[in-house]
Motif scaffolding. Structure first.
Motif, PDB file in Angstrom:
ATOM      1  N   ASN A  43     -26.690  18.351  -0.966  1.00  0.00           N
ATOM      2  CA  ASN A  43     -27.135  19.362  -0.001  1.00  0.00           C
ATOM      3  C   ASN A  43     -26.146  20.516   0.147  1.00  0.00           C
ATOM      4  OD1 ASN A  43     -29.572  18.048   0.740  1.00  0.00           O
ATOM      5  ND2 ASN A  43     -28.412  16.633   2.036  1.00  0.00           N
ATOM      6  N   GLU A  44     -24.944  20.346  -0.365  1.00  0.00           N
ATOM      7  CA  GLU A  44     -23.883  21.344  -0.205  1.00  0.00           C
ATOM      8  C   GLU A  44     -24.069  22.480  -1.214  1.00  0.00           C
ATOM      9  OE1 GLU A  44     -20.372  23.515  -0.328  1.00  0.00           O
ATOM     10  OE2 GLU A  44     -21.092  22.383  -2.057  1.00  0.00           O
ATOM     11  N   ARG A  45     -23.758  23.713  -0.802  1.00  0.00           N
ATOM     12  CA  ARG A  45     -23.916  24.867  -1.688  1.00  0.00           C
ATOM     13  C   ARG A  45     -22.638  25.706  -1.792  1.00  0.00           C
ATOM     14  NH1 ARG A  45     -27.642  22.138  -2.179  1.00  0.00           N
ATOM     15  NH2 ARG A  45     -29.880  22.602  -2.073  1.00  0.00           N
ATOM     16  N   GLU A  46     -21.931  25.900  -0.692  1.00  0.00           N
ATOM     17  CA  GLU A  46     -20.820  26.845  -0.655  1.00  0.00           C
ATOM     18  C   GLU A  46     -19.705  26.441  -1.620  1.00  0.00           C
ATOM     19  OE1 GLU A  46     -20.897  29.628   0.885  1.00  0.00           O
ATOM     20  OE2 GLU A  46     -22.702  29.331   2.108  1.00  0.00           O
ATOM     21  N   PHE A  93     -28.692  27.015  -9.962  1.00  0.00           N
ATOM     22  CA  PHE A  93     -29.742  27.868  -9.397  1.00  0.00           C
ATOM     23  C   PHE A  93     -29.984  27.564  -7.915  1.00  0.00           C
ATOM     24  CE2 PHE A  93     -30.855  28.351 -13.948  1.00  0.00           C
ATOM     25  CZ  PHE A  93     -30.735  29.741 -14.011  1.00  0.00           C
ATOM     26  N   GLU A  94     -29.723  26.326  -7.483  1.00  0.00           N
ATOM     27  CA  GLU A  94     -29.787  26.016  -6.056  1.00  0.00           C
ATOM     28  C   GLU A  94     -28.768  26.834  -5.261  1.00  0.00           C
ATOM     29  OE1 GLU A  94     -31.263  21.334  -5.755  1.00  0.00           O
ATOM     30  OE2 GLU A  94     -29.135  21.829  -5.655  1.00  0.00           O
ATOM     31  N   ALA A  95     -27.647  27.122  -5.880  1.00  0.00           N
ATOM     32  CA  ALA A  95     -26.575  27.871  -5.213  1.00  0.00           C
ATOM     33  C   ALA A  95     -26.552  29.337  -5.652  1.00  0.00           C
ATOM     34  CB  ALA A  95     -25.223  27.214  -5.516  1.00  0.00           C
ATOM     35  N   GLU A  96     -27.670  29.827  -6.162  1.00  0.00           N
ATOM     36  CA  GLU A  96     -27.712  31.174  -6.738  1.00  0.00           C
ATOM     37  C   GLU A  96     -27.319  32.252  -5.728  1.00  0.00           C
ATOM     38  OE1 GLU A  96     -30.827  33.903  -9.386  1.00  0.00           O
ATOM     39  OE2 GLU A  96     -31.465  31.969  -8.558  1.00  0.00           O
ATOM     40  N   SER A  97     -27.817  32.151  -4.491  1.00  0.00           N
ATOM     41  CA  SER A  97     -27.505  33.185  -3.507  1.00  0.00           C
ATOM     42  C   SER A  97     -26.027  33.138  -3.117  1.00  0.00           C
ATOM     43  CB  SER A  97     -28.390  33.054  -2.266  1.00  0.00           C
ATOM     44  OG  SER A  97     -28.139  31.842  -1.582  1.00  0.00           O
ATOM     45  N   GLN A  98     -25.470  31.937  -3.008  1.00  0.00           N
ATOM     46  CA  GLN A  98     -24.045  31.809  -2.681  1.00  0.00           C
ATOM     47  C   GLN A  98     -23.173  32.334  -3.837  1.00  0.00           C
ATOM     48  OE1 GLN A  98     -26.314  29.397  -2.285  1.00  0.00           O
ATOM     49  NE2 GLN A  98     -26.252  28.785  -0.129  1.00  0.00           N
ATOM     50  N   ILE A  99     -23.615  32.095  -5.060  1.00  0.00           N
ATOM     51  CA  ILE A  99     -22.904  32.626  -6.228  1.00  0.00           C
ATOM     52  C   ILE A  99     -22.948  34.154  -6.212  1.00  0.00           C
ATOM     53  CG2 ILE A  99     -23.004  32.789  -8.753  1.00  0.00           C
ATOM     54  CD1 ILE A  99     -23.921  29.825  -8.754  1.00  0.00           C
TER      55      ILE A  99
END
Length: 327
Positions: free
Chosen positions: A306-309, A19-25
């Motif tokens: 801290n990484e998302r991509e 969910f932290e990376a939801e926008s990148q997903i």
């Protein structure tokens, strides 16, 4: 594409990293969420199926999320991978060599075989190569936000100035005799060490704030096995800048920050702790080197947290690989 996550409320935090990376997903073409209408695939917690339904009840594309403390796959979950509608199997920790999923176990755990001379039990449900391919470690243990609040970002002394040389904190008495004896052995060895300043927090003797402060004032954390190979404390200790001495766990893989990768982020000792004192002596013989090692691990874990991509890309690749198995 949409994926609906059907997980008990008690365990939804295990998907914090997703969910932290939801926008990148979403940028990569996938929507993740709970109670989504018209989802292309469901992620269902293994206990929801094994405790409330049956493996045969799965009749649409489904990814199993395994809530299990061990890298092994428990016997009650193994039939799930035989269902052709199960297109993926998501784990928090897994066995680095997938052949070990078919290896004999003791009490349903591979790591128990490292603690006993008892004959191990062959698994009853053997996985094919195609079924093994479904298994992936794709949840991020380090991303559980509430778990690490007390240790992340806490100002801590430099390693050389920390009061405790060696720290252990945790429950010793388990309902699995093998693990109780394993942990008793660690505590016995540590309690007998007189040349180093050893801090033992047996059971739940340290409250959360006291524990976090002690961790930040310790050079080394000794981490035995529990029900599984990993402990929350492994990640907490790295966040706190400690050197983690871990009962050999290089056969276990974690996602995003591969904490047990041999030689990378923790220092291994024998599962029976026969070399624990020597390993501790070696780490403490060069505190500057220990500080560099702990600092590199801490920086690597912070970067992963801290990484998302890349995390989003890995998750989407897993979802796409799973969807490609629909027949």
């Amino acid at each position: 594409m949409k994926v609906n996550i059907d997980v008990d409320e008690k365990y939804i935090h295990r998907f914090d990293g997703w969910f932290e990376a939801e926008s990148q997903i979403a940028d990569l073409g996938w929507t993740i969420g709970r109670n989504l209408e018209g989802a292309d695939v469901q992620i269902v917690q293994s206990q929801v199926v094994t405790d409330r339904r049956s493996p045969q009840s799965i009749d649409s594309p489904t990814i199993i999320y395994e809530r299990n403390a061990s890298g092994s796959i428990p016997a009650k979950n193994r039939p799930l991978l035989k269902n052709p509608h199960v297109i993926g199997y998501a784990k928090e920790t897994g066995l680095r060599d997938k052949a070990l999923y078919n290896a004999p176990t003791l009490l349903d755990r591979y790591h128990h075989t490292l603690l006993s001379d008892e004959p191990a039990t062959p698994v009853r449900v053997v996985f094919s190569e195609e079924e093994l391919d479904k298994i992936e470690v794709i949840l991020q243990i380090f991303a559980h936000k509430d778990r690490y609040t007390r240790v992340r970002g806490r100002k801590t002394p430099k390693v050389r100035h920390r009061t405790a040389d060696v720290f252990f904190s945790g429950v010793v008495n388990y309902d699995v005799d093998l693990i109780t004896r394993h942990r008793e052995d660690a505590c016995r060895i540590l309690a007998g060490m007189t040349k180093h300043n050893v801090l033992l927090g047996i059971g739940r003797s340290l409250g959360p704030d006291t524990y976090a402060a002690a961790l930040g004032d310790s050079k080394i954390l000794v981490s035995p096995y529990g029900y599984g190979e990993y402990s929350w404390k492994d990640f907490e200790a790295v966040f706190a800048g400690c050197v983690v001495i871990k009962a050999e766990s290089g056969f276990v893989q974690t996602h995003g920050f591969d904490i047990f990768k041999p030689g990378a982020h923790v220092v291994a000792c024998a599962p029976d702790f026969s070399d624990l004192e020597q390993v501790i002596d070696k780490v403490l013989s060069d505190v500057n080197e220990a500080a560099v090692f702990a600092g590199a691990a801490r920086a690597g874990l912070e970067a992963a947290a801290n990484e998302r991509e890349q995390r989003a890309q890995d998750i989407v690749d897993f979802l796409n690989r799973s969807m490609a198995r629909i027949k």
